[in-house]
Enzyme design. Structure first.
Site, mmCIF file in Angstrom:
data_model
loop_
_atom_site.group_PDB
_atom_site.id
_atom_site.type_symbol
_atom_site.label_atom_id
_atom_site.label_comp_id
_atom_site.label_asym_id
_atom_site.label_seq_id
_atom_site.Cartn_x
_atom_site.Cartn_y
_atom_site.Cartn_z
ATOM 1 N N GLU A 111 13.022 2.885 -6.452
ATOM 2 C CA GLU A 111 11.223 2.816 -7.277
ATOM 3 C C GLU A 111 10.693 2.961 -8.746
ATOM 4 O OE1 GLU A 111 8.536 0.893 -5.940
ATOM 5 O OE2 GLU A 111 9.127 1.055 -3.575
ATOM 6 N N PHE A 121 -3.596 -2.904 16.136
ATOM 7 C CA PHE A 121 -3.359 -3.221 14.936
ATOM 8 C C PHE A 121 -1.647 -2.843 14.537
ATOM 9 C CE2 PHE A 121 -3.621 -3.882 10.242
ATOM 10 C CZ PHE A 121 -3.963 -5.340 10.264
ATOM 11 N N GLU A 174 7.033 -8.597 -5.467
ATOM 12 C CA GLU A 174 6.025 -9.837 -6.103
ATOM 13 C C GLU A 174 5.113 -9.450 -6.160
ATOM 14 O OE1 GLU A 174 5.833 -12.495 -2.254
ATOM 15 O OE2 GLU A 174 7.475 -12.888 -4.253
#
Lengths: 190, 190
Positions: free
Chosen positions: A105, A29, A150
């Site tokens: 951050e 994946f 966002e």
């Protein structure tokens, strides 16, 4: 002091070679944030098995001090279906240095720029992922915000350092990196 | 002391509702040990996004004390391609109580039965997995081994408690749960 720990006496036989060798890689994946590999590996006894590994870009976490107050972020953590109180943290962008990421951050999540000090780097759960988190302490905070991601929604909360220590010791906080960073500073205070 | 932390004064606007609602679940990988979900979710601002979540059965970790020596396990961690020193630990079997799992894992990995005390339960990395680890302290160890898992290879090593504390504080140990458990006991000693 001898710094190398000894095999336990009277216990089980010691295995000389612990290494597991990759025989074949398979990406099962590849998502927006995570990748899952299932590798075929050779075990120390010669047998074969598969190992499922979540590949992660690595991350940073920052304990920011505004005087004697610690700034934490409250955010909804979808995997555990609850809001947590955690240190500001985030993933490394491709090729980004951990220190640069920590500064970014901190500004994105709290709005502050700070003076950063590296504490330790930890593997969050090495049984199934390569995620490493570089932990920092931030002091001398100055308001200098950056736009947050966002799809990230969080509230900054201010907690007295004494209360943060109490909540890490009691398990009222339950995010591992945040507890570890607080307990590490507590241990260094002694 | 007021135990509820306050939103930081002078910072950003506070978001009232942080919750993210699941709109649709999708299992994108189901393996031997891990499952990866990719859920479509509604964000607090009404927008939609996807969240990738590694589903984990939960685990236990045990700090076993033989007098003033801590028993740790050295094992190869395939995801990080290195051998680590960690507390004995393991995953919950389906329906298994954490305390029963802790007793079993301690006997499988070290050969000892002990008296167990729950310390805290922690989310290892709640940004992408629901893994919770229940941490225990074990004392009064008695030799009573159980057969270990067939694909697990590890050596038990004995480390003086003083050395374990030093290695957790310095970051020489680097497994998060192990460091956290040691630093927690160190913090409680003070």
């Amino acid at each position: 002091m001898n710094n190398k720990p000894e095999p336990e006496k009277g216990g089980r036989a010691v295995i000389d070679k612990l290494e597991e060798k990759c025989l074949e890689k398979e990406i099962v994946f590849a998502g927006r944030m995570l990748r899952m590999d299932r590798d075929r590996v050779r075990l120390p006894n010669g047998a074969e098995t598969t190992r499922e590994v979540v590949r992660h870009p690595g991350a940073v976490g920052i304990l920011p001090f505004k005087g004697d107050e610690l700034l934490l972020v409250r955010q909804y953590r979808y995997p555990i279906q609850q809001a947590t109180l955690e240190m500001p943290a985030g993933k490394l962008d491709p090729g980004e240095e951990p220190l640069v990421c920590a500064e970014r951050e901190l500004r994105e999540e709290t709005g502050y720029r700070g003076t950063l000090e590296h504490l330790v780097s930890i593997y969050t759960t090495p049984g199934f992922t390569d995620e490493i988190i570089h932990l920092y302490k931030a002091t001398e905070l100055v308001w200098d915000p950056l736009q947050a991601d966002e799809d990230e929604f969080l509230n900054v909360v201010s907690m007295p350092w004494a209360q943060a220590k109490e909540q890490a010791l009691s398990g009222k906080l339950n995010d591992a990196k945040t507890m570890l960073a607080i307990l590490l500073l507590l241990g260094k205070e002694q």
